[in-house]
Design a protein around this motif. Structure first.
Motif, PDB file in Angstrom:
ATOM      1  N   GLY A   8       0.803  -1.219   0.000  1.00  0.00           N
ATOM      2  CA  GLY A   8       0.000   0.000   0.000  1.00  0.00           C
ATOM      3  C   GLY A   8       0.834   1.266   0.000  1.00  0.00           C
ATOM      4  N   GLY A   9       1.984   1.217   0.639  1.00  0.00           N
ATOM      5  CA  GLY A   9       2.800   2.415   0.783  1.00  0.00           C
ATOM      6  C   GLY A   9       3.802   2.620  -0.346  1.00  0.00           C
ATOM      7  N   ASN A  43       1.781 -11.390   4.170  1.00  0.00           N
ATOM      8  CA  ASN A  43       0.868 -11.966   5.151  1.00  0.00           C
ATOM      9  C   ASN A  43      -0.200 -10.979   5.611  1.00  0.00           C
ATOM     10  N   LEU A  44       0.147  -9.704   5.630  1.00  0.00           N
ATOM     11  CA  LEU A  44      -0.868  -8.697   5.925  1.00  0.00           C
ATOM     12  C   LEU A  44      -2.035  -8.835   4.952  1.00  0.00           C
ATOM     13  N   HIS A  45      -1.691  -9.191   3.733  1.00  0.00           N
ATOM     14  CA  HIS A  45      -2.712  -9.338   2.694  1.00  0.00           C
ATOM     15  C   HIS A  45      -3.145 -10.791   2.498  1.00  0.00           C
ATOM     16  N   SER A  79      12.304  -9.106  12.750  1.00  0.00           N
ATOM     17  CA  SER A  79      11.264  -8.268  12.154  1.00  0.00           C
ATOM     18  C   SER A  79      10.600  -7.371  13.196  1.00  0.00           C
ATOM     19  N   ASN A  80      10.602  -7.809  14.450  1.00  0.00           N
ATOM     20  CA  ASN A  80       9.988  -6.984  15.493  1.00  0.00           C
ATOM     21  C   ASN A  80      11.018  -6.249  16.356  1.00  0.00           C
ATOM     22  N   TYR A 104      12.267  -3.419  16.235  1.00  0.00           N
ATOM     23  CA  TYR A 104      12.080  -1.987  16.494  1.00  0.00           C
ATOM     24  C   TYR A 104      11.127  -1.749  17.651  1.00  0.00           C
ATOM     25  N   THR A 105       9.981  -2.439  17.633  1.00  0.00           N
ATOM     26  CA  THR A 105       9.072  -2.292  18.782  1.00  0.00           C
ATOM     27  C   THR A 105       9.684  -2.916  20.032  1.00  0.00           C
ATOM     28  N   THR A 131      12.270  -0.740  21.600  1.00  0.00           N
ATOM     29  CA  THR A 131      11.638   0.429  22.210  1.00  0.00           C
ATOM     30  C   THR A 131      10.989   0.083  23.550  1.00  0.00           C
ATOM     31  N   GLU A 152      -6.098  -4.425   8.970  1.00  0.00           N
ATOM     32  CA  GLU A 152      -6.315  -5.112   7.696  1.00  0.00           C
ATOM     33  C   GLU A 152      -5.474  -4.559   6.549  1.00  0.00           C
ATOM     34  N   ASN A 153      -5.172  -3.276   6.612  1.00  0.00           N
ATOM     35  CA  ASN A 153      -4.526  -2.654   5.458  1.00  0.00           C
ATOM     36  C   ASN A 153      -3.196  -1.975   5.726  1.00  0.00           C
ATOM     37  N   GLY A 154      -2.776  -1.946   6.992  1.00  0.00           N
ATOM     38  CA  GLY A 154      -1.526  -1.269   7.307  1.00  0.00           C
ATOM     39  C   GLY A 154      -1.708   0.239   7.303  1.00  0.00           C
ATOM     40  N   GLY A 186      -0.108   2.502   5.366  1.00  0.00           N
ATOM     41  CA  GLY A 186      -0.177   3.034   4.014  1.00  0.00           C
ATOM     42  C   GLY A 186      -1.472   2.685   3.303  1.00  0.00           C
ATOM     43  N   GLY A 187      -2.015   1.515   3.605  1.00  0.00           N
ATOM     44  CA  GLY A 187      -3.210   1.061   2.896  1.00  0.00           C
ATOM     45  C   GLY A 187      -4.519   1.486   3.530  1.00  0.00           C
ATOM     46  N   LEU A 215       1.362  -4.785  15.153  1.00  0.00           N
ATOM     47  CA  LEU A 215       2.793  -4.906  15.443  1.00  0.00           C
ATOM     48  C   LEU A 215       3.588  -4.985  14.146  1.00  0.00           C
ATOM     49  N   THR A 239       2.792  -3.897  11.165  1.00  0.00           N
ATOM     50  CA  THR A 239       2.789  -2.587  10.508  1.00  0.00           C
ATOM     51  C   THR A 239       3.756  -1.618  11.180  1.00  0.00           C
ATOM     52  N   GLU A 240       3.713  -1.591  12.499  1.00  0.00           N
ATOM     53  CA  GLU A 240       4.576  -0.671  13.226  1.00  0.00           C
ATOM     54  C   GLU A 240       6.052  -0.999  12.997  1.00  0.00           C
ATOM     55  N   ASN A 241       6.375  -2.272  12.924  1.00  0.00           N
ATOM     56  CA  ASN A 241       7.764  -2.655  12.688  1.00  0.00           C
ATOM     57  C   ASN A 241       8.213  -2.393  11.256  1.00  0.00           C
ATOM     58  N   LEU A 242       7.275  -2.496  10.322  1.00  0.00           N
ATOM     59  CA  LEU A 242       7.597  -2.140   8.941  1.00  0.00           C
ATOM     60  C   LEU A 242       8.127  -0.697   8.904  1.00  0.00           C
ATOM     61  N   ARG A 299       9.622   0.756  11.357  1.00  0.00           N
ATOM     62  CA  ARG A 299      10.704   0.883  12.350  1.00  0.00           C
ATOM     63  C   ARG A 299      10.281   1.601  13.622  1.00  0.00           C
ATOM     64  N   ALA A 300       9.075   1.273  14.083  1.00  0.00           N
ATOM     65  CA  ALA A 300       8.548   1.815  15.350  1.00  0.00           C
ATOM     66  C   ALA A 300       8.481   3.341  15.343  1.00  0.00           C
ATOM     67  N   LEU A 347       5.474   4.372  17.595  1.00  0.00           N
ATOM     68  CA  LEU A 347       5.608   3.854  18.963  1.00  0.00           C
ATOM     69  C   LEU A 347       6.685   4.612  19.726  1.00  0.00           C
ATOM     70  N   SER A 379       1.008 -14.932  12.456  1.00  0.00           N
ATOM     71  CA  SER A 379       1.081 -13.801  11.526  1.00  0.00           C
ATOM     72  C   SER A 379       1.518 -14.262  10.134  1.00  0.00           C
TER      73      SER A 379
END
Lengths: 225, 225
Positions: free
Chosen positions: A47-48, A130-132, A189-190, A192-193, A196, B43-45, B47-48, B126, B128-131, B133-134, B137, B189
């Motif tokens: 999406g981004g 996987n989001l999709h 992959s996680n 960053y969170t 933090t 559902e969409n992140g 960006g989506g 989680l 999406t947030e990690n995509l 890079r937090a 958050l 996930s």
DNA sequence: CCATCAAGTAACTGTTTAGTTACCGGCTTG
DNA sequence: CAAGCCGGTAACTAAACAGTTACTTGATGG
């Protein structure tokens, strides 16, 4: 070489002009788009990601992108396929059956962790897909057969270990692989969170090395008799 | 475009319409937007996700969304914060120190797995947030102190287990938590790509139960003496 | 040397999107 | 009751976006 009138024969070049040949290079343009797309999709998700950004990163323009790949979705699928082919190809070269069962599993764990560490874009693409709900991967016929080899080899190694009495009888190939992949994927992959909220920089070499050892330890103790 | 009668334009109807009093409910509208946003972002992140879609799902409109939450990014952060508060609150109610160390760790593993299973939107957020890079958050002051409690409690349980001689001395609280979280997070996930490439439907109850047992088994064998 | 086709450019188009503005109407309070 | 505040609606706007079209450039075969 050939001068005139040779019918049906493709000739390489009548003129040398080799210094100019690099100007037009379909294969290089194609590859540049694919690489730029990999980075853009990995960084921003489906999406981004921006088609303009991909074209710019590749040093070309949208016209070429649509020319070679059809549209954004097909380009994305291509990127995803290449990423899977990359890891599975490297994995095959391991030949985990050549060592002792215990060493074989340890090697697979180490390889997987290090591959994930060196290819963050692969993890990111998996997350996006996987989001999709594997919307695009599902359409790919190409990738289905790529994975039977991995499970097959793993099954053999586990069987051998069970025969030798070093592995428990309940050890399941898919579970073993998922265990290895889980521990590597989640940590990276996680990161960053996690860094933090827990106030620890997980990407520091000290912590990375500790986690690498941990993965091998966990994987092996979970299947050893 | 000017109105002809300066005072006559606004009319007030003095209808009682008391049965309509429930029509205006700021708190409910706010909550509806938050819940709709949680689903849309999951559902969409980032960006989506579409602001219009959130407003529609909440049964309201964009004006209210911007009124209550500022903009898309602040709304997203709010959603993320609520998701974290949700799991950490439920986790606290466990009181893993009340049982034996072994049971305590087992309970935490079971709880985490089942919470992930019942809250797919948390996993998705989680991801999406990690995509990113937090990115959001990191800005949240509110969440930093939320997690020290978890690690503190886990440290106590492990200490007790070490004293009793049931856990190995090298067992690390963060590693134990990351192990539990890894095994649950990755399986769920990434279930879509995994089910596709391995040709097994991972969300089937049989497989879910097997994996639940596996998580507890792996976690405990990795720290038991 | 010109016809042709592929590689490549850039400006354009219709649509979607986050965010805004103008307005509505009921409720509260002086 | 009037003033204005608050919850709410809908139409609007400027920018961004995926995808297209019209065009240029250069290599090659006849």
């Amino acid at each position: 070489m050939n001068d005139s009138g040779e019918h049906g024969e493709k000739k390489r070049s009548r003129r040398p002009s080799q210094e100019r040949t690099a100007q037009r290079d379909p294969e290089r343009t194609r590859a540049a788009i694919l690489e730029a797309a990999t980075r853009e999709f990995a960084e921003n998700g489906m999406g981004g990601a921006r088609v303009d950004a991909i074209a710019e990163r590749a040093g070309t323009n949208k016209r070429m992108l649509y020319h070679y790949f059809g549209d954004k979705e097909q380009l994305y699928l291509r990127v995803l396929e290449e990423a899977y082919v990359g890891i599975r190809t490297a994995e095959r070269a391991l030949h985990i059956g050549d060592r002792s069962p215990e060493e074989g599993i340890g090697e697979l764990a180490l390889f997987t962790w290090r591959y994930f560490l060196q290819h963050p874009e692969f993890l990111s693409l998996l997350g996006t897909e996987n989001l999709h709900r594997a919307r695009w991967l599902r359409q790919s016929v190409r990738l289905k057969e790529l994975h039977s080899h991995l499970i097959g080899e793993l099954t053999d190694v586990l069987e051998q270990g069970k025969k030798q009495g070093v592995f428990i009888e309940t050890a399941d190939p898919l579970h073993v692989y998922l265990t290895i992949a889980s521990l590597g994927y989640f940590y990276l992959s996680n990161q960053y969170t996690l860094s933090t909220i827990f106030g620890r920089d997980l990407i520091e070499p000290t912590h990375l090395n500790a986690w690498e050892k941990h993965i091998v330890h966990v994987t092996l103790t979970s299947i050893k008799r």
